[in-house]
Design an enzyme around this catalytic site. Sequence first.
Site, PDB file in Angstrom:
ATOM      1  N   GLY A  37       2.391  87.137  76.021  1.00  0.00           N
ATOM      2  CA  GLY A  37       1.562  86.129  75.641  1.00  0.00           C
ATOM      3  C   GLY A  37       1.647  85.305  76.920  1.00  0.00           C
ATOM      4  O   GLY A  37       0.271  85.440  77.554  1.00  0.00           O
ATOM      5  N   HIS A  38       2.100  85.519  77.370  1.00  0.00           N
ATOM      6  CA  HIS A  38       2.658  84.336  78.842  1.00  0.00           C
ATOM      7  C   HIS A  38       2.109  85.134  80.200  1.00  0.00           C
ATOM      8  O   HIS A  38       1.190  84.695  80.290  1.00  0.00           O
ATOM      9  CB  HIS A  38       4.188  84.300  79.058  1.00  0.00           C
ATOM     10  CG  HIS A  38       4.437  82.875  78.358  1.00  0.00           C
ATOM     11  ND1 HIS A  38       5.584  83.427  77.315  1.00  0.00           N
ATOM     12  CD2 HIS A  38       4.165  81.293  77.915  1.00  0.00           C
ATOM     13  CE1 HIS A  38       6.130  82.352  77.181  1.00  0.00           C
ATOM     14  NE2 HIS A  38       5.406  81.705  77.435  1.00  0.00           N
ATOM     15  N   GLN A  62       9.156  66.562  75.577  1.00  0.00           N
ATOM     16  CA  GLN A  62       7.792  66.231  74.422  1.00  0.00           C
ATOM     17  C   GLN A  62       8.805  67.372  72.864  1.00  0.00           C
ATOM     18  O   GLN A  62       8.632  68.094  72.340  1.00  0.00           O
ATOM     19  CB  GLN A  62       6.768  68.365  74.959  1.00  0.00           C
ATOM     20  CG  GLN A  62       7.536  69.118  75.245  1.00  0.00           C
ATOM     21  CD  GLN A  62       6.570  69.975  75.892  1.00  0.00           C
ATOM     22  OE1 GLN A  62       6.389  69.668  76.643  1.00  0.00           O
ATOM     23  NE2 GLN A  62       6.380  71.393  75.454  1.00  0.00           N
ATOM     24  N   ASP A 151      -1.767  77.471  71.084  1.00  0.00           N
ATOM     25  CA  ASP A 151      -1.763  76.356  71.033  1.00  0.00           C
ATOM     26  C   ASP A 151      -2.726  75.205  71.188  1.00  0.00           C
ATOM     27  O   ASP A 151      -3.132  74.802  71.992  1.00  0.00           O
ATOM     28  CB  ASP A 151      -0.863  75.959  71.947  1.00  0.00           C
ATOM     29  CG  ASP A 151       0.776  76.681  72.083  1.00  0.00           C
ATOM     30  OD1 ASP A 151       1.564  76.134  70.587  1.00  0.00           O
ATOM     31  OD2 ASP A 151       2.139  77.303  72.569  1.00  0.00           O
ATOM     32  N   GLN A 154      -2.651  71.257  71.503  1.00  0.00           N
ATOM     33  CA  GLN A 154      -2.611  70.985  72.905  1.00  0.00           C
ATOM     34  C   GLN A 154      -3.358  70.948  73.808  1.00  0.00           C
ATOM     35  O   GLN A 154      -3.750  70.976  74.721  1.00  0.00           O
ATOM     36  CB  GLN A 154      -1.781  71.871  72.940  1.00  0.00           C
ATOM     37  CG  GLN A 154      -0.429  71.784  74.909  1.00  0.00           C
ATOM     38  CD  GLN A 154       0.698  72.980  74.714  1.00  0.00           C
ATOM     39  OE1 GLN A 154       1.456  72.354  74.696  1.00  0.00           O
ATOM     40  NE2 GLN A 154       0.542  74.426  75.333  1.00  0.00           N
ATOM     41  N   SER A 186       5.105  83.884  70.206  1.00  0.00           N
ATOM     42  CA  SER A 186       6.079  83.015  70.594  1.00  0.00           C
ATOM     43  C   SER A 186       7.371  82.965  70.932  1.00  0.00           C
ATOM     44  O   SER A 186       8.102  83.933  70.368  1.00  0.00           O
ATOM     45  CB  SER A 186       5.985  82.177  69.303  1.00  0.00           C
ATOM     46  OG  SER A 186       6.615  80.923  69.890  1.00  0.00           O
TER      47      SER A 186
END
Length: 279
Positions: A37-38, A62, A151, A154, A186
């Site tokens: 994903g990144h 956070q 996200d 976010q 994730s």
Amino acid sequence: MTQVIRNSAELREKVAGWKRSGMLVGVVPTMGALHEGHMSLVAQARAQSDRVIVTIFVNPMQFNNPDDLTKYPRNEAKDVALLDQAGVDVLFAPGVEEVYPTGFATTVSITGVSEPMEGAHRPGHFDGVATVVSKLFGMTQAGRAFFGEKDWQQLQVVRRLVDDLNIPVKIIGCPTIREEDGLAMSSRNVRLTAQERQIAPQMHHILQQAATQLRGGALASDALTSARAAFLAAGFHDVEYLELASVEGLRLLPAANEPARLLVAAWLGDVRLIDNIAV
């Protein structure tokens, strides 16, 4: 080869040189433990920028749960190897003291879009996100920043931040990358047991079923009640929230009568998973 920089002054000097040469700089902010994903964000950044910075910083501001901060996976050596293979120019990996030096006393707080869902269940979380993202934009001086749609809330918080504070960076949302069985990728997935990993894909499938009902005209109250029961039946032991919200502003909706997003957070064992899909 990817250069690792930990000092913001050194990074800004390098970026200034790029900009003097007319280069467009892209940044992918992460907390490390990189996965496909990144890397999809990195690919987008490379396609749309002349130089790419990836940041890795596990931001203590956070995390409202200290245990979650402690357990967050970290493997910088593996991350550097992935970034080098992907052709990333710089990994910016500052220490906590570089981001929050002694005497640091500023917090960026966003109302409205930050308040429901994640904001309600993780007090202070989005203040931490907004503060560190503001700092990373200042440190990297990037012209484009790439965030995943997984996200979703976010992403909307960051868009609001940039618009409200006139930060000169274009925010680019990139599609959620999923495993073959539908589970959203994730960094936390590595903490799932083998049995939990078999259950986890149900999150996406149940969202799809609820979205189909909503697109067919079902009331949110009915579709979400059925979906919540399906999560519990599948093995999720706590559904923190399951909401239908407007794409713009994340207003909670009674029905899918405008562009909307279905968002969920639920616990599987001691792992908190989130996901969302368009309706």
